[in-house]
Design an enzyme around this catalytic site. Structure first.
Site, short mmCIF file in Angstrom:
data_model
loop_
_atom_site.label_atom_id
_atom_site.label_comp_id
_atom_site.label_asym_id
_atom_site.label_seq_id
_atom_site.Cartn_x
_atom_site.Cartn_y
_atom_site.Cartn_z
N ASN A 176 -16.57 46.13 -29.04
CA ASN A 176 -15.28 45.46 -29.00
C ASN A 176 -15.38 44.05 -29.56
OD1 ASN A 176 -13.24 47.30 -27.42
ND2 ASN A 176 -15.19 47.47 -26.33
N LYS A 222 -14.35 53.32 -20.33
CA LYS A 222 -13.76 52.01 -20.04
C LYS A 222 -12.53 51.82 -20.92
CE LYS A 222 -18.21 50.30 -18.53
NZ LYS A 222 -19.27 49.29 -18.62
N LYS A 244 -11.86 43.87 -19.75
CA LYS A 244 -12.96 43.10 -20.34
C LYS A 244 -13.20 43.48 -21.80
CE LYS A 244 -16.29 46.48 -20.07
NZ LYS A 244 -17.26 46.92 -21.09
N PHE A 260 -9.11 60.29 -26.60
CA PHE A 260 -9.35 61.69 -26.93
C PHE A 260 -9.48 62.60 -25.72
CE2 PHE A 260 -11.68 59.46 -30.58
CZ PHE A 260 -10.51 59.36 -31.33
#
Length: 341
Positions: free
Chosen positions: A269, A118, A203, A95
């Site tokens: 995540n 990130k 990651k 965004f």
């Protein structure tokens, strides 16, 4: 007579935080431990009004008390950018272009830009710092990135935490690290901006892989092998895409950030991956989470970059195949097993 340096120390550092999520809220809390004044831009006006009235973010980390003497909330971004020294970006990478579309180079002139993101800019497949440099003609030496290992939820609980601040100009990183150091957090500065930023992106992809295996019923033994192999993939990627002579991948800004994201219950995540492993579709998992898993966007960018360099990254490939290729998670992880050592 008061010396100039002593007087300067008493003047609060002016900081703008862009973003209203959990990480933005955690950063506001951290910064308020020191001598600062914060202009906090939040997209939803209802959240701005709520914070002004009740000193809590109604949507994220709701237990964190926002210090009204140090923090002012804004709905109009240009007002939040006036007269500030640092601008912290805490908006999902996908965004960033749309959120900043009405801004110009003058809004960032003479200011230090701190990315707490990130992720990568989708479609363009570039890092946030690269996008900012090109979009607003920023000198890279005025930019830095924040890496973990650190979860916003533990900051809210004031659990001892650590951050790595990276910039090609270490002095820039150190000046910002000094603003973060507090009774429950230590920050240190390094010069490997791109290495830290790429590692922070990758990651999140690895955390999705870990979540998928958990959702499928794999145990600790497999996850340990998965994460150790992932660190090797990160090294292969960085050595090819952005080699550096001074980089210790075993330090907390790299390995530590990977571990906390791969293993923690707070990792969005990992949660996203867990839902995929349990049979959720990508869309249904995203809707139920009501939060952005940066790894969803990042895996496509990293996959395409790796293929352009002819790299063999089996874990990255597996996550890409599941998320974008609609591969069956059980079958894809079954194939991945043969590539791990």
């Amino acid at each position: 007579m008061v010396k100039f340096e002593e007087l300067k120390k008493k003047i609060p550092t002016q900081i703008t935080v862009l973003g209203g999520g959990s990480w933005a809220t955690a950063l506001v809390k951290i910064l308020c431990e020191n001598n600062v004044k914060i202009k906090w831009w939040i997209r939803r006006k209802s959240d701005v009004d709520f914070i002004r009235k009740y000193n809590h973010n109604p949507s994220y980390l709701t237990d964190v008390v926002i210090n009204p003497r140090k923090v002012k909330t804004y709905h109009k971004m240009s007002d939040a950018l006036n007269g500030t020294e640092y601008i912290i970006l805490a908006i999902p990478a996908a965004f960033i272009p749309s959120t900043l579309k009405d801004l110009h180079a003058k809004h960032f002139e003479g200011k230090k830009i701190v990315s707490a993101i990130k992720g990568m800019i989708p479609d363009e497949n570039i890092l946030v710092t690269d996008w900012m440099e090109k979009a607003f003609n920023l000198p890279l030496g005025n930019s830095c990135v924040i890496a973990g290992p650190c979860h916003a939820e533990e900051i809210a609980l004031e659990k001892q935490s650590y951050l790595t601040i990276a910039s090609p100009k270490v002095e820039t990183a150190q000046s910002f690290a000094n603003l973060l150091n507090s009774r429950f957090l230590q920050a240190h500065a390094i010069g490997d901006l791109y290495g830290v930023e790429y590692c922070a992106v990758i990651k999140n992809i690895i955390a999705i892989a870990c979540g998928i295996t958990r959702g499928l019923g794999f145990g600790d033994n497999f996850q340990a092998v998965l994460v150790s192999n992932a660190m090797q993939e990160i090294k292969v990627f960085l050595d090819k895409v952005y080699p550096a002579t001074e980089r210790d991948l075993n330090s907390s800004g790299y390995l530590g950030d990977l571990l906390v994201t791969a293993y923690s219950q707070f990792s969005r995540n990992r949660t996203f991956g867990n839902m995929l492993g349990k049979g959720y579709s990508v869309k249904s998992a995203q809707m139920e989470m009501n939060m952005i898993a940066e790894g969803y966007y990042a895996v496509k960018s990293i996959y395409l970059i790796s293929k352009s360099h002819d790299l063999n990254l089996p874990i990255i490939d597996a996550v890409y195949n599941i998320v974008y290729g609609k591969a069956n998670p059980k079958e894809e992880m079954g194939r991945l097993k043969g590539h791990l050592k």
